[in-house]
Scaffold this active site. Structure first.
Site, mmCIF file in Angstrom:
data_model
loop_
_atom_site.group_PDB
_atom_site.id
_atom_site.type_symbol
_atom_site.label_atom_id
_atom_site.label_comp_id
_atom_site.label_asym_id
_atom_site.label_seq_id
_atom_site.Cartn_x
_atom_site.Cartn_y
_atom_site.Cartn_z
ATOM 1 N N ASP A 136 0.671 3.808 -3.199
ATOM 2 C CA ASP A 136 0.440 5.221 -2.873
ATOM 3 C C ASP A 136 1.408 6.037 -3.573
ATOM 4 O O ASP A 136 0.808 7.219 -4.361
ATOM 5 C CB ASP A 136 0.469 5.518 -1.399
ATOM 6 C CG ASP A 136 0.088 6.806 -0.961
ATOM 7 O OD1 ASP A 136 -1.066 7.355 -1.217
ATOM 8 O OD2 ASP A 136 0.899 7.513 -0.581
ATOM 9 N N GLU A 179 0.735 -1.187 -0.013
ATOM 10 C CA GLU A 179 0.056 0.164 0.099
ATOM 11 C C GLU A 179 0.944 1.237 -0.072
ATOM 12 O O GLU A 179 0.415 2.290 -0.818
ATOM 13 C CB GLU A 179 -1.028 -0.100 1.073
ATOM 14 C CG GLU A 179 -1.856 1.430 1.293
ATOM 15 C CD GLU A 179 -2.135 1.640 2.905
ATOM 16 O OE1 GLU A 179 -2.533 2.463 2.986
ATOM 17 O OE2 GLU A 179 -2.065 0.162 3.508
ATOM 18 N N ASP A 236 -7.195 0.964 0.526
ATOM 19 C CA ASP A 236 -5.784 0.505 0.964
ATOM 20 C C ASP A 236 -5.507 -0.751 -0.088
ATOM 21 O O ASP A 236 -4.265 -0.800 -0.556
ATOM 22 C CB ASP A 236 -5.820 0.038 2.386
ATOM 23 C CG ASP A 236 -5.792 1.274 3.181
ATOM 24 O OD1 ASP A 236 -5.494 2.263 2.728
ATOM 25 O OD2 ASP A 236 -5.980 1.015 4.490
ATOM 26 N N GLU A 276 -4.460 0.543 -3.569
ATOM 27 C CA GLU A 276 -3.130 0.920 -3.438
ATOM 28 C C GLU A 276 -1.995 -0.174 -3.593
ATOM 29 O O GLU A 276 -1.093 -0.192 -4.282
ATOM 30 C CB GLU A 276 -2.941 1.958 -2.534
ATOM 31 C CG GLU A 276 -3.435 3.407 -2.617
ATOM 32 C CD GLU A 276 -3.469 4.264 -1.268
ATOM 33 O OE1 GLU A 276 -3.448 5.501 -1.620
ATOM 34 O OE2 GLU A 276 -3.149 3.819 -0.064
#
Length: 225
Positions: A44, A40, A113, A116
């Site tokens: 991101d 994640e 989440d 990502e």
């Protein structure tokens, strides 16, 4: 790969070389000590870069402030959660018993989440150019819709400013119905606006979302009527 995961990879538009990366991306920390938070973190950063790069080239005359606002709209949690629902991610997430019981597979933050984490997993399984293509494909309609100089504010804020600009009273939101169990509720909200014949009704999985939905509909009626 088993059949359900094959369906997910078709939705994602990417076939993993290493299936374990996808499995890890779908694993919440409540389910296993090996979970998706590192992926994640990676995803991101990749998402932010890919969207920033695309906006930079798509809008060559737009200033930094507008590009920042557009990027924030595209990469924020509720946008990612919407993508997760479009992929049907909730059906594939690996959650611990507590999260399963509380409906974690529907929760915006967990879905966001996981999206990502999948971006991070695709990058590790391939390279930056491949993951760029995947992300831009996912975001194609949203990138077409977003415009510089157009407020990225939420519907309630835009409705309030619309009414204030016309010296009209602020809207009044009233919850008229809540149905479903605690972890899977649907809220119905009425938005009353002075001068409109009847309240505008919005629905959502939380009071806030129902209010935003009602505000969006009210704005459409006010601007098109």
């Amino acid at each position: 790969m088993n059949s359900p995961i094959e369906k997910l990879t078709r939705q994602l538009g990417y076939q993993f070389q290493d299936d374990e990366l996808l499995n890890l991306a779908l694993t919440h920390r409540s389910a296993n000590s090996k979970h998706n938070e590192r992926l994640e973190f990676l995803g991101d950063s990749i998402l932010s870069f890919v969207i920033a790069d695309e906006l930079y080239h798509r809008f060559p005359k737009v200033n930094e402030g507008d590009m920042s606002r557009m990027r924030a709209t595209l990469v924020r949690g509720n946008t990612l959660a919407e993508l997760g629902r479009e992929f049907g991610l909730g059906d594939y997430l690996k959650l611990g018993p507590g999260e399963l019981k509380s409906g974690g597979f529907r929760r915006d933050s967990i879905l966001a989440d996981a999206v990502e984490a999948i971006i991070g997993a695709v990058y590790l399984d391939s390279d930056l150019e491949v993951v760029r293509g995947i992300v831009l494909n996912w975001y194609a309609s949203r990138l077409e819709a977003i415009k510089p100089g157009v407020s990225q504010k939420d519907p309630k804020t835009r409705l309030q400013e619309f009414l204030q600009g016309r010296r009209k009273p602020l809207p009044v939101y009233t919850v008229t119905n809540i149905k479903g169990e605690a972890h899977n509720q649907e809220f119905t909200v009425e938005c009353d606006i002075a001068g409109m014949d009847k309240p505008v009704v919005g629905r959502g999985t939380s009071r806030r979302k129902a209010e935003q939905a009602a505000a969006e509909l009210a704005l459409e009626q006010l601007t098109n009527g």
